[in-house]
Design a protein around this motif. Structure first.
Motif, PDB file in Angstrom:
ATOM      1  N   GLY A  12       0.792  -1.223   0.000  1.00  0.00           N
ATOM      2  CA  GLY A  12       0.000   0.000   0.000  1.00  0.00           C
ATOM      3  C   GLY A  12       0.824   1.272   0.000  1.00  0.00           C
ATOM      4  N   GLY A  13       2.100   1.166  -0.346  1.00  0.00           N
ATOM      5  CA  GLY A  13       2.966   2.340  -0.360  1.00  0.00           C
ATOM      6  C   GLY A  13       3.999   2.274   0.749  1.00  0.00           C
ATOM      7  N   PHE A  14       5.217   2.659   0.407  1.00  0.00           N
ATOM      8  CA  PHE A  14       6.296   2.582   1.392  1.00  0.00           C
ATOM      9  C   PHE A  14       6.021   3.512   2.574  1.00  0.00           C
ATOM     10  CE2 PHE A  14      10.401   4.209   2.984  1.00  0.00           C
ATOM     11  CZ  PHE A  14      10.903   3.025   3.495  1.00  0.00           C
ATOM     12  N   ARG A  15       6.356   3.037   3.781  1.00  0.00           N
ATOM     13  CA  ARG A  15       6.149   3.811   4.993  1.00  0.00           C
ATOM     14  C   ARG A  15       7.263   3.486   5.980  1.00  0.00           C
ATOM     15  NH1 ARG A  15       1.051   2.090   8.295  1.00  0.00           N
ATOM     16  NH2 ARG A  15       2.524   0.494   8.970  1.00  0.00           N
ATOM     17  N   VAL A  16       7.740   4.520   6.677  1.00  0.00           N
ATOM     18  CA  VAL A  16       8.807   4.319   7.650  1.00  0.00           C
ATOM     19  C   VAL A  16       8.211   3.918   8.998  1.00  0.00           C
ATOM     20  CG1 VAL A  16      10.367   5.926   6.496  1.00  0.00           C
ATOM     21  CG2 VAL A  16       8.816   6.767   8.279  1.00  0.00           C
ATOM     22  N   LEU A  17       9.084   3.535   9.896  1.00  0.00           N
ATOM     23  CA  LEU A  17       8.680   3.057  11.215  1.00  0.00           C
ATOM     24  C   LEU A  17       8.148   4.191  12.086  1.00  0.00           C
ATOM     25  CD1 LEU A  17       8.829   0.741  13.416  1.00  0.00           C
ATOM     26  CD2 LEU A  17      11.106   1.631  13.928  1.00  0.00           C
ATOM     27  N   ALA A  18       7.116   3.884  12.875  1.00  0.00           N
ATOM     28  CA  ALA A  18       6.591   4.820  13.872  1.00  0.00           C
ATOM     29  C   ALA A  18       6.444   4.079  15.195  1.00  0.00           C
ATOM     30  CB  ALA A  18       5.242   5.391  13.425  1.00  0.00           C
ATOM     31  N   ASP A  19       7.171   4.525  16.222  1.00  0.00           N
ATOM     32  CA  ASP A  19       7.157   3.842  17.520  1.00  0.00           C
ATOM     33  C   ASP A  19       5.817   4.017  18.227  1.00  0.00           C
ATOM     34  OD1 ASP A  19       9.751   2.827  17.384  1.00  0.00           O
ATOM     35  OD2 ASP A  19      10.602   4.744  18.033  1.00  0.00           O
ATOM     36  N   SER A  20       5.549   3.112  19.149  1.00  0.00           N
ATOM     37  CA  SER A  20       4.291   3.111  19.879  1.00  0.00           C
ATOM     38  C   SER A  20       4.330   4.103  21.044  1.00  0.00           C
ATOM     39  CB  SER A  20       4.001   1.709  20.418  1.00  0.00           C
ATOM     40  OG  SER A  20       2.880   1.713  21.269  1.00  0.00           O
ATOM     41  N   ASP A  21       3.183   4.703  21.317  1.00  0.00           N
ATOM     42  CA  ASP A  21       3.059   5.564  22.492  1.00  0.00           C
ATOM     43  C   ASP A  21       2.868   4.742  23.759  1.00  0.00           C
ATOM     44  OD1 ASP A  21       3.241   7.856  20.927  1.00  0.00           O
ATOM     45  OD2 ASP A  21       1.074   7.922  20.574  1.00  0.00           O
ATOM     46  N   HIS A  22       2.536   3.468  23.606  1.00  0.00           N
ATOM     47  CA  HIS A  22       2.353   2.557  24.739  1.00  0.00           C
ATOM     48  C   HIS A  22       3.223   1.313  24.507  1.00  0.00           C
ATOM     49  CE1 HIS A  22      -1.054   5.100  25.825  1.00  0.00           C
ATOM     50  NE2 HIS A  22      -1.526   4.937  24.596  1.00  0.00           N
ATOM     51  N   PRO A  23       4.525   1.444  24.638  1.00  0.00           N
ATOM     52  CA  PRO A  23       5.413   0.320  24.283  1.00  0.00           C
ATOM     53  C   PRO A  23       5.163  -0.938  25.090  1.00  0.00           C
ATOM     54  CG  PRO A  23       6.600   2.066  25.459  1.00  0.00           C
ATOM     55  CD  PRO A  23       5.264   2.618  25.127  1.00  0.00           C
ATOM     56  N   TRP A  24       4.643  -0.819  26.293  1.00  0.00           N
ATOM     57  CA  TRP A  24       4.399  -2.008  27.103  1.00  0.00           C
ATOM     58  C   TRP A  24       3.329  -2.920  26.515  1.00  0.00           C
ATOM     59  CZ3 TRP A  24      -0.590  -2.357  28.964  1.00  0.00           C
ATOM     60  CH2 TRP A  24      -1.343  -1.167  28.957  1.00  0.00           C
ATOM     61  N   LEU A  25       2.498  -2.359  25.596  1.00  0.00           N
ATOM     62  CA  LEU A  25       1.461  -3.169  24.972  1.00  0.00           C
ATOM     63  C   LEU A  25       2.012  -4.086  23.870  1.00  0.00           C
ATOM     64  CD1 LEU A  25      -1.564  -0.700  24.600  1.00  0.00           C
ATOM     65  CD2 LEU A  25      -1.486  -2.815  25.938  1.00  0.00           C
ATOM     66  N   VAL A  26       3.142  -3.720  23.286  1.00  0.00           N
ATOM     67  CA  VAL A  26       3.669  -4.484  22.137  1.00  0.00           C
ATOM     68  C   VAL A  26       3.985  -5.932  22.519  1.00  0.00           C
ATOM     69  CG1 VAL A  26       5.535  -4.618  20.448  1.00  0.00           C
ATOM     70  CG2 VAL A  26       4.493  -2.406  20.966  1.00  0.00           C
ATOM     71  N   PRO A  27       4.748  -6.187  23.593  1.00  0.00           N
ATOM     72  CA  PRO A  27       4.991  -7.599  23.953  1.00  0.00           C
ATOM     73  C   PRO A  27       3.717  -8.359  24.302  1.00  0.00           C
ATOM     74  CG  PRO A  27       6.540  -6.150  25.086  1.00  0.00           C
ATOM     75  CD  PRO A  27       5.489  -5.277  24.482  1.00  0.00           C
ATOM     76  N   LEU A  28       2.754  -7.681  24.939  1.00  0.00           N
ATOM     77  CA  LEU A  28       1.510  -8.356  25.301  1.00  0.00           C
ATOM     78  C   LEU A  28       0.703  -8.749  24.061  1.00  0.00           C
ATOM     79  CD1 LEU A  28       0.344  -6.188  28.348  1.00  0.00           C
ATOM     80  CD2 LEU A  28       1.537  -8.406  28.366  1.00  0.00           C
ATOM     81  N   VAL A  29       0.665  -7.857  23.088  1.00  0.00           N
ATOM     82  CA  VAL A  29      -0.051  -8.168  21.844  1.00  0.00           C
ATOM     83  C   VAL A  29       0.635  -9.312  21.102  1.00  0.00           C
ATOM     84  CG1 VAL A  29      -0.628  -7.273  19.554  1.00  0.00           C
ATOM     85  CG2 VAL A  29      -1.078  -5.882  21.582  1.00  0.00           C
ATOM     86  N   ALA A  30       1.961  -9.289  21.041  1.00  0.00           N
ATOM     87  CA  ALA A  30       2.693 -10.370  20.357  1.00  0.00           C
ATOM     88  C   ALA A  30       2.451 -11.711  21.039  1.00  0.00           C
ATOM     89  CB  ALA A  30       4.186 -10.043  20.328  1.00  0.00           C
ATOM     90  N   ALA A  31       2.452 -11.711  22.369  1.00  0.00           N
ATOM     91  CA  ALA A  31       2.204 -12.951  23.106  1.00  0.00           C
ATOM     92  C   ALA A  31       0.765 -13.428  22.925  1.00  0.00           C
ATOM     93  CB  ALA A  31       2.510 -12.741  24.588  1.00  0.00           C
ATOM     94  N   GLY A  32      -0.189 -12.503  22.949  1.00  0.00           N
ATOM     95  CA  GLY A  32      -1.588 -12.878  22.770  1.00  0.00           C
ATOM     96  C   GLY A  32      -1.862 -13.451  21.395  1.00  0.00           C
TER      97      GLY A  32
END
Length: 537
Positions: free
Chosen positions: A71-91
């Motif tokens: 859908g078009g090249f896009r650069v990385l954008a960090d999360s405002d709630h980084p603690w949610l990232v591991p929980l989402v990956a585990a879920g």
């Protein structure tokens, strides 16, 4: 009765069991397998995009790199709630693994090796439900942040369909293997928008030191059909965008390519060793249902935390590959982060897929190679030893890292050129792959591969060629049969002599003549056998 009717109708258009196996008989089934492979790739691509947008971006607030094809090249954008990232990956890993264990345990792990194993052992035995289970579990695992590739699920989905077609239409074992292989080729070629590379992979990927060129025309038909279907939904442009030709920079550029090849070979070897170290340990210890589900879940927590530190770890990482081809984006990344990309991607994929999560290990290996090429370019750029653009080092790193350990150098090299839309990468890519192969040796990413075509478990060998035995010149051709003779203490030799008629003129025995004893037991008179001047083939 219905199955017999289906087979009877299909017999007019499909390869005959053990009889007519010509290309014209394969046009329709190859095209059909390719179309289904393309539709499977479309479904996987769409579901993965949906899961990524919902789980990783909306819930966790993390926006990974995105390719042009997504859908078009896009650069990385960090999360405002980084603690949610591991929980989402585990879920996501928890839900995906539970779903796979419940319905089709063979859908766990990386799908390409499972398809290779089926091709060698039971090409008509793959279950149809694997396609649905692999599709859903892979989209959940990768879309929630797990480190894995899309080619493994695409290969297993399309190979399973080829296996089902072979089983339903009564193909022979040999024909079923061909149907499965061209399905695998079509799935990979469609998801990467690389039909020629996918077809070559179908011929190479089953073997470590060989290729089956006989499947290449059929695989090309299926791969092109899959590419057409996938392109109708997502466009026909290169997966990582079009990149204009870039110069190597003379002899220095060739030296840099060779260095990238050696470094990519080391990284490919490390990638393989780390993946199977995790995989072997988990398989040995996680024998129960709960432990098989818990292992990928814990791995998801670790991968989610690692992805917050190093870009490109979460998800496929294909967007990072495209980002690394840009000089400015690569220079904007801290040097330590660039150096950490290959190591972090190796660890993330080993944890995600090695623990039993659903995903491919083909694509992440290319990401590792791209990171190696980018790291070498960053180290060489300040001293003026690197070309102006990192495109060539990144591209040859992708081809060298994967091509060497997958033992599919031609298919991977052509695929990388198609993904980047630049055929000029083939030349330096060959040099890099050769350097990488010198480092990797016999290490393989797919343990179900056999060494050569003649080592097939089913005894698959090349078509028999006419056997012509040429007898040496100036020798006598005789047929010798030893038979025990009754009432005789010694065995005698019965000699069958074939010689041209000649005048019955006695001549003296020459030293160069061969002497043979007559077959008659009471006749001990030596016979002279003249050496022939020429024995025809």
């Amino acid at each position: 009765m219905a199955r017999r009717s289906l087979r009877a109708r299909a017999a007019r258009f499909l390869p005959a069991n053990g009889a007519d196996d010509s290309l014209r008989r394969w046009v329709l089934p190859a095209a059909l397998i390719g179309v289904v492979a393309g539709l499977g790739a479309v479904a996987l691509f769409g579901l993965l995009h949906l899961c990524t947008g919902w789980l990783l971006e909306s819930v966790a607030g993390y926006r990974p790199y995105r390719t042009t094809a997504e859908g078009g090249f896009r650069v990385l954008a960090d999360s405002d709630h980084p603690w949610l990232v591991p929980l989402v990956a585990a879920g996501g890993a928890l839900a995906a693994t539970a779903f796979a264990v419940w319905l089709a345990p063979e859908a766990r792990g990386h799908g390409t090796d499972a398809a290779i194993a089926a091709a060698h052992r039971d090409p008509a035995g793959m279950r149809g439900r694997v396609t649905v289970v692999k599709l859903v579990s892979s989209a959940l695992t990768i879309g929630s942040g797990g480190s894995g590739g899309t080619e493994g699920p695409a290969a297993q989905i399309s190979a399973a369909f080829g296996s089902v077609i072979a089983r339903r239409t009564g193909m022979s074992r040999e024909q079923a293997r061909t149907a499965l292989v061209i399905g695998l080729a079509a799935g990979v070629g469609a998801i990467f928008k690389a039909p020629f590379g996918g077809a070559l992979l179908g011929a190479e990927l089953l073997y470590r030191r060989d290729m089956d060129a006989r499947v290449l025309p059929k695989a090309l038909i299926a791969s092109v059909a899959g590419w057409l279907v996938f392109g109708a939904f997502h466009g026909f442009g290169p997966a990582l965008g079009t990149h204009a030709g870039q110069g190597l920079g003379g002899v220095r550029g060739l030296v840099l390519v060779a260095v990238v090849g050696v470094a990519a070979g080391v990284a490919g070897r490390l990638y393989t060793v780390c993946f199977y170290a995790v995989h072997t340990r988990v398989e040995a210890r996680a024998r129960g249902t709960l432990s098989r589900i818990a292992a990928p879940t814990v791995a998801g927590l670790l991968v989610g935390g690692l992805g917050l530190l190093v870009p490109g770890v979460l998800g496929t990482g294909y967007g990072l590959m495209q980002a690394l081809t840009s000089r400015q984006l690569l220079l904007d990344l801290p040097l330590l982060v660039v150096l950490a990309i290959p190591v972090a991607k190796i660890a993330g994929t080993a944890l995600t897929v090695g623990s039993g999560g659903s995903g491919g290990i083909f694509g992440p290996c290319m990401v590792v190679g791209a990171g190696v090429g980018a790291a070498v370019w960053r180290l060489a750029e300040p001293v003026g030893f690197a070309p102006g653009s990192p495109l060539v080092p990144v591209a040859v790193g992708m081809a060298a890292c994967l091509g060497a350990v997958a033992h599919a150098p031609l298919g991977v090299l052509v695929m990388v050129a198609e993904m980047l839309g630049n055929a000029s990468l083939l030349g330096p890519g060959i040099l890099a792959v050769l350097c990488a192969q010198a480092v990797t040796g016999g290490v393989t990413l797919y343990r179900s591969q056999v060494d050569r075509l003649v080592d097939e478990p089913g005894g698959r060998m090349g078509p028999p060629s006419p056997l012509r035995v040429k007898a040496p010149e100036h020798r006598t051709v005789v047929s010798l049969v030893r038979e025990p003779r009754p009432h005789t203490p010694e065995h005698r030799t019965v000699v069958s002599l074939v010689r041209e008629p000649r005048p019955h003129t006695p001549r003296a025995v020459k030293p160069t003549d061969h002497v043979a004893m007559a077959a008659k037991p009471t006749d001990h008179v030596p016979m002279v056998v003249k050496s022939t001047d020429h024995v025809p083939d």
